[in-house]
Scaffold this motif. Sequence first.
Motif, PDB file in Angstrom:
ATOM      1  N   PRO A 128       0.785  -1.238   0.000  1.00  0.00           N
ATOM      2  CA  PRO A 128       0.000   0.000   0.000  1.00  0.00           C
ATOM      3  C   PRO A 128       0.822   1.297   0.000  1.00  0.00           C
ATOM      4  CG  PRO A 128      -0.922  -1.552   1.552  1.00  0.00           C
ATOM      5  CD  PRO A 128       0.389  -2.118   1.102  1.00  0.00           C
ATOM      6  N   TYR A 129       0.229   2.305  -0.630  1.00  0.00           N
ATOM      7  CA  TYR A 129       0.721   3.679  -0.618  1.00  0.00           C
ATOM      8  C   TYR A 129       2.146   3.851  -1.123  1.00  0.00           C
ATOM      9  CZ  TYR A 129      -3.439   4.033   2.265  1.00  0.00           C
ATOM     10  OH  TYR A 129      -4.737   3.953   2.721  1.00  0.00           O
ATOM     11  N   GLY A 130       2.520   3.086  -2.125  1.00  0.00           N
ATOM     12  CA  GLY A 130       3.840   3.235  -2.724  1.00  0.00           C
ATOM     13  C   GLY A 130       4.942   2.521  -1.972  1.00  0.00           C
ATOM     14  N   LYS A 131       4.597   1.596  -1.125  1.00  0.00           N
ATOM     15  CA  LYS A 131       5.597   0.786  -0.437  1.00  0.00           C
ATOM     16  C   LYS A 131       5.924  -0.416  -1.317  1.00  0.00           C
ATOM     17  CE  LYS A 131       6.516  -1.218   4.095  1.00  0.00           C
ATOM     18  NZ  LYS A 131       5.923  -1.455   5.429  1.00  0.00           N
ATOM     19  N   ILE A 132       7.206  -0.727  -1.418  1.00  0.00           N
ATOM     20  CA  ILE A 132       7.647  -1.828  -2.260  1.00  0.00           C
ATOM     21  C   ILE A 132       8.367  -2.858  -1.404  1.00  0.00           C
ATOM     22  CG2 ILE A 132       9.159  -2.497  -4.171  1.00  0.00           C
ATOM     23  CD1 ILE A 132       8.647   0.303  -5.357  1.00  0.00           C
ATOM     24  N   LYS A 133       7.904  -4.066  -1.524  1.00  0.00           N
ATOM     25  CA  LYS A 133       8.560  -5.183  -0.844  1.00  0.00           C
ATOM     26  C   LYS A 133       9.503  -5.832  -1.856  1.00  0.00           C
ATOM     27  CE  LYS A 133       7.619  -9.467   1.641  1.00  0.00           C
ATOM     28  NZ  LYS A 133       8.109  -9.124   2.963  1.00  0.00           N
ATOM     29  N   ILE A 134      10.770  -5.903  -1.505  1.00  0.00           N
ATOM     30  CA  ILE A 134      11.739  -6.569  -2.369  1.00  0.00           C
ATOM     31  C   ILE A 134      11.652  -8.068  -2.059  1.00  0.00           C
ATOM     32  CG2 ILE A 134      14.151  -6.790  -3.061  1.00  0.00           C
ATOM     33  CD1 ILE A 134      12.936  -4.033  -3.720  1.00  0.00           C
ATOM     34  N   ALA A 135      11.130  -8.828  -2.999  1.00  0.00           N
ATOM     35  CA  ALA A 135      10.949 -10.273  -2.792  1.00  0.00           C
ATOM     36  C   ALA A 135      12.214 -11.040  -3.169  1.00  0.00           C
ATOM     37  CB  ALA A 135       9.766 -10.764  -3.611  1.00  0.00           C
ATOM     38  N   THR A 136      12.772 -10.715  -4.323  1.00  0.00           N
ATOM     39  CA  THR A 136      14.006 -11.353  -4.792  1.00  0.00           C
ATOM     40  C   THR A 136      14.984 -10.231  -5.126  1.00  0.00           C
ATOM     41  OG1 THR A 136      12.690 -13.131  -5.746  1.00  0.00           O
ATOM     42  CG2 THR A 136      14.987 -12.985  -6.441  1.00  0.00           C
ATOM     43  N   PRO A 137      16.001 -10.050  -4.281  1.00  0.00           N
ATOM     44  CA  PRO A 137      16.854  -8.862  -4.434  1.00  0.00           C
ATOM     45  C   PRO A 137      17.618  -8.759  -5.751  1.00  0.00           C
ATOM     46  CG  PRO A 137      17.577 -10.211  -2.562  1.00  0.00           C
ATOM     47  CD  PRO A 137      16.374 -10.855  -3.140  1.00  0.00           C
ATOM     48  N   LEU A 138      18.016  -9.862  -6.339  1.00  0.00           N
ATOM     49  CA  LEU A 138      18.784  -9.752  -7.579  1.00  0.00           C
ATOM     50  C   LEU A 138      18.816 -11.100  -8.297  1.00  0.00           C
ATOM     51  CD1 LEU A 138      20.415  -7.424  -8.906  1.00  0.00           C
ATOM     52  CD2 LEU A 138      22.456  -8.416  -7.908  1.00  0.00           C
ATOM     53  N   VAL A 139      18.525 -11.044  -9.587  1.00  0.00           N
ATOM     54  CA  VAL A 139      18.602 -12.220 -10.443  1.00  0.00           C
ATOM     55  C   VAL A 139      19.349 -11.817 -11.697  1.00  0.00           C
ATOM     56  CG1 VAL A 139      17.299 -13.937 -11.769  1.00  0.00           C
ATOM     57  CG2 VAL A 139      16.376 -13.084  -9.602  1.00  0.00           C
ATOM     58  N   GLN A 140      20.390 -12.556 -12.032  1.00  0.00           N
ATOM     59  CA  GLN A 140      21.104 -12.258 -13.275  1.00  0.00           C
ATOM     60  C   GLN A 140      20.334 -12.918 -14.413  1.00  0.00           C
ATOM     61  OE1 GLN A 140      25.211 -13.478 -13.463  1.00  0.00           O
ATOM     62  NE2 GLN A 140      25.468 -12.624 -15.493  1.00  0.00           N
ATOM     63  N   ASP A 141      20.051 -12.143 -15.445  1.00  0.00           N
ATOM     64  CA  ASP A 141      19.292 -12.641 -16.602  1.00  0.00           C
ATOM     65  C   ASP A 141      20.203 -13.313 -17.612  1.00  0.00           C
ATOM     66  OD1 ASP A 141      16.922 -11.662 -15.518  1.00  0.00           O
ATOM     67  OD2 ASP A 141      17.224  -9.700 -16.429  1.00  0.00           O
TER      68      ASP A 141
END
Length: 188
Positions: A175-188
């Motif tokens: 809510p209200y522009g809060k972002i939950k980082i679920a997976t911090p980094l994945v190399q493509d």
Amino acid sequence: MFENVQWILNNIFGNSGDGFVIRENESSEDIETCDGVAVYDEKTRTCALCVALNRTVFRNNNKPEYYHPNCKCENEEYELKKVTFDFPLRKVTQYLFVNENKKAMMRKMGYTAEDAQEIYDIIEREVENRFLLGNYVLKVLNENGQHFAVNIILNGKRDHMHEKFKCHIGCVAWPYGKIKIATPLVQD
């Protein structure tokens, strides 16, 4: 048929431009009050996916288009200048530099555990900047929220300092522009 007309007018044609909109419904529940797992709100008869989207903020031209018959959600214009995060440092220190696969990925790009704060700062900065610009890719919507990815180019370090790596960061809208980082980094 006609009960859908008002929703279409309000939510598809009602907000124009690329400013931010907030999606709201009658429920007092949202993905954060449900501790990250949205459920059906019996009191307001709001489906779990609408609870998951309740009070989330996206660019109007890059927002979830989830809708069902008798949906009570509405999109309203919203001013968002800064995002907040649910992103503890341990997501980097105890995952990217501990999990064997992630540790190998980080080493391949020239990063070691002593770079944890730098990586954390890069992730936060890149997610905030790109989200505010609307530069994110919507992914699956489920009971765990509206997932989206932020694509970045990470500069290598140490013996890989002249290399650039395509990566993405897995996020969930709260809510209200809060972002939950679920997976911090994945190399493509």
